[in-house]
Design an enzyme around this catalytic site. Structure first.
Site, mmCIF file in Angstrom:
data_model
loop_
_atom_site.group_PDB
_atom_site.id
_atom_site.type_symbol
_atom_site.label_atom_id
_atom_site.label_comp_id
_atom_site.label_asym_id
_atom_site.label_seq_id
_atom_site.Cartn_x
_atom_site.Cartn_y
_atom_site.Cartn_z
ATOM 1 N N PHE A 41 -22.159 -1.298 -50.266
ATOM 2 C CA PHE A 41 -23.278 -0.881 -49.414
ATOM 3 C C PHE A 41 -23.645 -1.910 -48.348
ATOM 4 O O PHE A 41 -24.356 -1.580 -47.403
ATOM 5 C CB PHE A 41 -24.520 -0.523 -50.246
ATOM 6 C CG PHE A 41 -24.324 0.653 -51.140
ATOM 7 C CD1 PHE A 41 -24.283 1.940 -50.619
ATOM 8 C CD2 PHE A 41 -24.141 0.481 -52.509
ATOM 9 C CE1 PHE A 41 -24.070 3.043 -51.447
ATOM 10 C CE2 PHE A 41 -23.938 1.568 -53.337
ATOM 11 C CZ PHE A 41 -23.902 2.859 -52.808
ATOM 12 N N ASP A 45 -16.030 2.938 -51.949
ATOM 13 C CA ASP A 45 -14.997 2.058 -51.417
ATOM 14 C C ASP A 45 -15.529 1.380 -50.159
ATOM 15 O O ASP A 45 -16.602 1.739 -49.656
ATOM 16 C CB ASP A 45 -13.687 2.819 -51.153
ATOM 17 C CG ASP A 45 -13.821 3.924 -50.123
ATOM 18 O OD1 ASP A 45 -14.959 4.330 -49.826
ATOM 19 O OD2 ASP A 45 -12.785 4.398 -49.617
ATOM 20 N N HIS A 68 -26.963 10.175 -54.454
ATOM 21 C CA HIS A 68 -26.425 9.102 -53.612
ATOM 22 C C HIS A 68 -27.277 8.957 -52.348
ATOM 23 O O HIS A 68 -27.841 9.946 -51.855
ATOM 24 C CB HIS A 68 -24.981 9.438 -53.241
ATOM 25 C CG HIS A 68 -24.203 8.300 -52.675
ATOM 26 N ND1 HIS A 68 -24.253 7.963 -51.339
ATOM 27 C CD2 HIS A 68 -23.364 7.407 -53.258
ATOM 28 C CE1 HIS A 68 -23.477 6.910 -51.121
ATOM 29 N NE2 HIS A 68 -22.924 6.551 -52.265
ATOM 30 N N TYR A 116 -16.400 0.105 -46.392
ATOM 31 C CA TYR A 116 -16.502 0.779 -45.096
ATOM 32 C C TYR A 116 -15.167 0.660 -44.366
ATOM 33 O O TYR A 116 -14.558 -0.416 -44.349
ATOM 34 C CB TYR A 116 -17.608 0.149 -44.250
ATOM 35 C CG TYR A 116 -18.996 0.272 -44.830
ATOM 36 C CD1 TYR A 116 -19.541 1.519 -45.138
ATOM 37 C CD2 TYR A 116 -19.779 -0.854 -45.065
ATOM 38 C CE1 TYR A 116 -20.823 1.639 -45.663
ATOM 39 C CE2 TYR A 116 -21.061 -0.747 -45.584
ATOM 40 C CZ TYR A 116 -21.577 0.500 -45.888
ATOM 41 O OH TYR A 116 -22.838 0.605 -46.411
#
Length: 224
Positions: free
Chosen positions: A78, A65, A186, A67
């Protein structure tokens, strides 16, 4: 949304079955914002990932989701607005792996729009968040919309290479049976050392694109 320039026109058909849900979500977010909740990112960039036409998607990178820090999210997974410092920690690790994989030195900013312009869809699974509260909109209703996006990608004549970082993204693997998939840990600080570092995602993506007769991605980013 397409009329306002929010998404590319060929996404409209792909999301037609979710039209009522999209309108419902828009109304809900507007009401919560009017009540004082700070919702990120700004509405005009919430669907920025879909400014990349469906027909031009070559690579799919799935995030979680946006930031939750005001001024950071810009609608691309990202990535963050160019002036943001320090870099988000996951992105800093992505840059480290990019250097280890392809020898591309990290840049000081978090703007990934040059990747988007080459066909890299930077898609979050949830497109909104309450400021200061990570994951706060996970149950708001975004899942069916993301599923429709993945369905459209999977049905392309040349489905994109899907990069699935972490278990959260890998749960969507079954929605992309026609797509080449790359799985690893991740890039977050909590898991990057458990299989993200050394996974060589960027060279592997380019290898798969070349094998399909498609132009590889230039993963380098301008320094400023």
């Amino acid at each position: 949304m397409a009329d306002l320039g929010f998404i590319a026109p060929d996404w409209v058909q792909a999301l037609q079955e979710q039209d009522s849900l999209l309108k419902s979500l828009a109304s809900l977010l507007a009401a919560r914002s009017a009540a004082g909740e700070q919702i990120l990112p700004a509405p005009e960039v919430m669907f920025r990932a879909l400014s990349l036409p469906l027909s031009e998607v070559k690579v799919l990178i799935i995030g979680q989701d946006p930031y939750p820090t005001p001024g950071h999210p810009n609608g691309l997974a990202f990535a963050a607005n160019k002036q943001v410092r320090p870099l988000p920690r996951s992105l800093s690790n992505i840059y480290k792996e990019l250097q280890a994989d392809l020898g591309i030195a990290p840049v000081p900013h978090p703007d990934l729009s040059p990747w988007l312009s080459q066909g890299v869809l930077l898609l979050n699974q949830v497109l909104s968040v309450t400021a200061g509260d990570a994951g706060s909109h996970q149950n708001l209703g975004w899942s069916p919309i993301v599923q429709s996006i993945l369905k459209a990608l999977n049905e392309l004549p040349h489905p994109p290479v899907a990069l699935l970082w972490g278990k959260h993204a890998q749960k969507l693997s079954q929605a992309l049976p026609n797509a080449e998939q790359l799985h690893s840990a991740h890039p977050s600080p909590l898991s990057a050392s458990r299989g993200f570092f050394g996974s060589k995602p960027f060279s592997n993506i380019n290898r798969l694109l070349s094998e399909k007769g498609q132009k590889p991605i230039d993963w380098s980013l301008p320094k400023a």
